[in-house]
Design a protein around this motif. Structure first.
Motif, PDB file in Angstrom:
ATOM      1  N   ASN A  80      -9.562   0.504  -0.746  1.00 31.21           N
ATOM      2  CA  ASN A  80     -10.340   1.242   0.232  1.00 31.21           C
ATOM      3  C   ASN A  80      -9.512   2.292   0.967  1.00 31.21           C
ATOM      4  N   CYS A  81      -8.248   1.989   1.196  1.00 31.12           N
ATOM      5  CA  CYS A  81      -7.409   2.896   1.970  1.00 31.12           C
ATOM      6  C   CYS A  81      -6.995   4.130   1.165  1.00 31.12           C
ATOM      7  N   LEU A  82      -6.632   3.945  -0.094  1.00 40.01           N
ATOM      8  CA  LEU A  82      -6.144   5.076  -0.897  1.00 40.01           C
ATOM      9  C   LEU A  82      -7.225   6.126  -1.160  1.00 40.01           C
ATOM     10  N   PRO A  83      -8.445   5.764  -1.562  1.00 39.14           N
ATOM     11  CA  PRO A  83      -9.473   6.811  -1.709  1.00 39.14           C
ATOM     12  C   PRO A  83      -9.770   7.533  -0.405  1.00 39.14           C
ATOM     13  N   TYR A  84      -9.770   6.795   0.689  1.00 40.70           N
ATOM     14  CA  TYR A  84     -10.010   7.440   1.981  1.00 40.70           C
ATOM     15  C   TYR A  84      -8.891   8.422   2.308  1.00 40.70           C
ATOM     16  N   THR A  85      -7.667   8.033   2.022  1.00 45.05           N
ATOM     17  CA  THR A  85      -6.530   8.921   2.308  1.00 45.05           C
ATOM     18  C   THR A  85      -6.626  10.206   1.492  1.00 45.05           C
ATOM     19  N   GLY A  86      -6.995  10.089   0.208  1.00 48.30           N
ATOM     20  CA  GLY A  86      -7.131  11.289  -0.620  1.00 48.30           C
ATOM     21  C   GLY A  86      -8.204  12.234  -0.100  1.00 48.30           C
TER      22      GLY A  86
END
Length: 238
Positions: A119-125
């Motif tokens: 969840n964190c990595l797609p949001y960061t991108g």
């Protein structure tokens, strides 16, 4: 003799028969006790075929609950939970990707425990793309607003449209009794809340989840301590 003559004469018998029938009392049928008058109360049915009883629909869902804190309660209540509201406010302001990842992991979106990176990595991108090309975080809310919808459905919380209608009287022209129409309006309001007040929405969701659900990585099972048995001395009989 008179009786015998009367029986022998058929004409006399025909003339006396109606009079005899008039004199003989006929048995009456038992009269039932008069029941109290019943008022006409026709059954009322909804469009879905559900009967209405005492002003409410049979099988009607429970009333919507309100959020534990408002959208703009940035510092919250600083209650007894481990992750304080101040920590939630700092994460939402400085590192929203971390707050969204913890919220989604606690809620169980896109996996159970250990789904923080999913969840964190797609949001960061999306956060970096939005700030690089448009100058503000306009892409990540399209990815994160589904968490708000999932929280509302899980805890049966009041949506933004219902809250505005209750507080300010707007949106009263819409039919909130229809579940499909209400859910469509609330999904649009969830997206608008994340687009316009994204940090506040993340913080409100974080406070709500921390007050209702424990973190999936926290092991709250009690620890059983095994005490060794005491030494026993065997005495000899006299």
């Amino acid at each position: 003799m008179a009786n015998q003559e009367e029986e022998a004469c058929p004409l006399l018998h025909e003339t006396l028969a109606p009079a005899a029938e008039e004199k003989i009392p006929q048995p009456r049928a038992p009269v039932a006790a008069s029941a109290p008058p019943v008022k006409a109360n026709p059954a009322i049915w909804t469009a879905d075929g559900m009967p209405v009883s005492h002003g409410s629909v049979v099988g009607e869902p429970a009333a919507r609950a309100q959020w534990d804190s408002s959208l703009f309660a940035c510092l919250g209540r600083n209650d007894e939970f481990c992750s304080s509201d101040l920590e939630v406010c700092l994460l939402g302001s400085v590192a929203p990707c971390v707050l969204y990842g913890t919220n989604a992991e606690r809620l169980g979106l896109r996996g159970g425990p250990g789904s923080f990176a999913n969840n964190c990595l797609p949001y960061t991108g999306l956060y970096m793309l939005g700030n690089s090309f448009f100058g503000w975080n306009c892409l990540a809310p399209w990815f994160s607003y589904t968490s708000r919808t999932a929280i509302r459905r899980k805890f049966n919380l009041e949506g933004s449209c219902e809250a505005c209608s209750r507080s300010f009287g707007c949106c009263r022209g819409h039919n909130f009794e229809d579940e499909v129409t209400r859910e469509q309006l609330e999904s649009v309001c969830d997206l608008a809340t994340h687009l316009l007040c994204h940090p506040c929405a993340l913080c409100q969701e974080g406070r709500e989840l921390r007050s209702r659900l424990p973190h999936p990585g926290f092991n709250g099972r009690p620890v059983l301590v095994m005490m060794p048995p005491m030494e026993q001395n065997m005495g000899r009989g006299a």
